[in-house]
Design an enzyme around this catalytic site. Structure first.
Site, mmCIF file in Angstrom:
data_model
loop_
_atom_site.group_PDB
_atom_site.id
_atom_site.type_symbol
_atom_site.label_atom_id
_atom_site.label_comp_id
_atom_site.label_asym_id
_atom_site.label_seq_id
_atom_site.Cartn_x
_atom_site.Cartn_y
_atom_site.Cartn_z
ATOM 1 N N ILE A 23 0.862 -1.311 0.020
ATOM 2 C CA ILE A 23 -0.066 -0.046 -0.031
ATOM 3 C C ILE A 23 0.908 1.124 -0.029
ATOM 4 C CG2 ILE A 23 -2.005 1.403 1.259
ATOM 5 C CD1 ILE A 23 -2.651 -1.572 2.487
ATOM 6 N N HIS A 24 0.678 2.060 -1.134
ATOM 7 C CA HIS A 24 1.804 3.335 -1.100
ATOM 8 C C HIS A 24 1.079 4.582 -1.656
ATOM 9 C CE1 HIS A 24 2.375 1.679 -4.924
ATOM 10 N NE2 HIS A 24 2.517 2.872 -5.647
ATOM 11 N N ARG A 25 -0.342 4.378 -2.283
ATOM 12 C CA ARG A 25 -0.793 5.472 -3.109
ATOM 13 C C ARG A 25 -1.071 6.634 -1.978
ATOM 14 N NH1 ARG A 25 -1.140 2.795 -7.199
ATOM 15 N NH2 ARG A 25 0.133 4.226 -8.265
ATOM 16 N N ARG A 72 7.968 5.496 1.212
ATOM 17 C CA ARG A 72 6.906 6.557 1.206
ATOM 18 C C ARG A 72 5.907 6.186 2.554
ATOM 19 N NH1 ARG A 72 3.921 9.726 -2.368
ATOM 20 N NH2 ARG A 72 1.873 9.939 -1.611
ATOM 21 N N ASP A 126 -3.023 -1.337 -3.099
ATOM 22 C CA ASP A 126 -3.744 -0.254 -3.538
ATOM 23 C C ASP A 126 -2.712 0.027 -5.075
ATOM 24 O OD1 ASP A 126 -1.388 0.854 -2.782
ATOM 25 O OD2 ASP A 126 -2.378 2.612 -1.866
#
Ligand code: UDP
Length: 366
Positions: free
Chosen positions: A204-206, A237, A281
């Site tokens: 998950i990184h969006r 991130r 994501d």
């Protein structure tokens, strides 16, 4: 007849994966110069991919590094103006939907070069999503649009783009076939004390999951809602955002959640193949789960890879722990798998289309 001179621009992890098969195919038919924007500079997101996927050394690295999206965009466009003046191409080729994609598209067209877009026509119909903005602008500036799916072709037609559109299939599917054997030879999930078929693979990184305190809180709750052991190769991130919000420590309290730094493509493909399901994501990972016939739970409200959802291989849950829990309670997928993403020859078809386009151009005085 001279081979078409292509300047390909990459800069992010998924673009390295896409460039691996396409660069190989292009170099059989075209003269390629590879430009790396430097948008992803962390070795685990960049260098590792060039090494293990045998991607040619970039001819230029703009070395952009960290910054705000607009600061990065401005620096890239400036760098590309120089690069494209030093080695004028016959066509500029960009991939996907990142700041690097948009910079390449703007620089190419402002300097009067034809533009080719790989992964054209994808739409999430979420206008505030940075990737959606990048895709729409890039498609509308492109002369050659290489679509992975029929849906992508239809999306372009709805926006009035019909010329120069090729339905070639998906270069990430090419990559998954090209590297299947090497991935199978990588260490299994026992390295994390996990057993094949019994764990979740999480990415998950969006921005939508990391850029507000509310989203970060929801992300922690989603991780708490996982119903079995999980491994999360965490994007730097995501880690940085959780740390600066003071939430990273809370993850220690989640039983059976193993957080590791991002892993290479081959290790990731292996981990995916053996997972019970994927929670993500990521755009690319939704497709890779489909290729591997692994159920996917996508923690977004929409996807540009609609076929994976419509065919029953992927479920959209948003960043909502209750919906994630419900999706994980029923991971059944259909026995039959449709072929939406081509036959593994998308890269060859793109190289061929570019060569044909170049050879059949009108020449003055010809
Ligand atoms: N990936 C990887 N290591 C990881 C997580 C993902 O190699 O730890 C690969 C994954 O197999 C896919 C690509 O990175 O090929 C997806 O990139 P990302 O999720 O960053 O971008 P998106 O596809 O969402 O644009």
């Amino acid at each position: 007849m001279s081979a078409v001179r292509v300047v390909s621009i990459v800069g992010n992890r998924p673009q390295f994966v896409k460039a691996a098969p396409l660069s190989r195919a292009l170099r059989l038919r075209a003269e390629e110069r590879l430009v790396h924007s430097g948008q992803h500079y962390d070795p685990a997101l960049a260098d590792l991919f060039f090494d293990e996927l045998d991607i040619p050394e970039p001819d230029e690295n703009l070395g952009i590094g960290p910054g705000t999206p607009l600061g990065q965009l401005a620096a890239m466009v400036t760098g590309l103006e120089r690069v494209l003046a030093d080695h004028p191409p016959d066509v500029v080729l960009v991939y996907g939907d990142t700041t690097t994609t948009l910079a390449g598209a703007l620089a190419a067209r402002k300097l009067g070069h034809p533009l080719a877009h790989v992964e054209a026509g994808l739409r999430s119909f979420a206008p505030s999503m940075p990737e959606e903005q990048n895709r729409v602008v890039t498609d509308h500036l492109s002369q050659l649009l290489f679509c992975p799916t029929d849906t992508a072709v239809d999306n372009l037609a709805r926006e009035g783009i019909e010329a120069g559109v090729f339905r070639v299939g998906d270069v990430m599917f090419d990559a998954s076939l090209l590297f299947a054997e090497a991935a199978a030879a990588r260490p299994g999930p026992e390295r994390w004390d996990l057993r094949p078929g019994e764990y979740l693979l999480v990415t998950i990184h969006r921005a939508a999951a990391t850029d507000t305190p509310e989203a970060l809180r929801a992300l922690v709750e989603v991780l708490r809602a996982l119903d079995r052991p999980a491994v999360f190769p965490m994007h730097p991130r995501t880690r940085a955002k959780l740390e600066s919000a003071g939430l990273f420590g809370e993850l220690d309290a989640i039983p059976d959640l193993t957080i590791v730094p991002p892993i290479g493509y081959l290790d990731f493909s292996r981990a995916l193949r053996d997972a019970r399901a994927v929670v993500t994501d990521s755009g690319g990972v939704q497709k890779e789960a489909f290729f591997a016939r692994v159920p996917c739970v996508t923690v977004r409200e929409e996807t540009e890879w609609v076929e994976t959802v419509e065919s029953g291989f992927n479920r959209l849950t948003g960043l909502d722990p209750e919906r994630v829990r419900a999706a994980l309670a029923d991971l059944s997928i259909p026995a039959e798998q449709p072929t939406f993403y081509g036959d593994g020859r998308a890269s060859e078809e793109i190289a061929e289309a570019l060569a044909t386009w170049w050879d059949s151009r009108p020449t003055s005085g010809g």
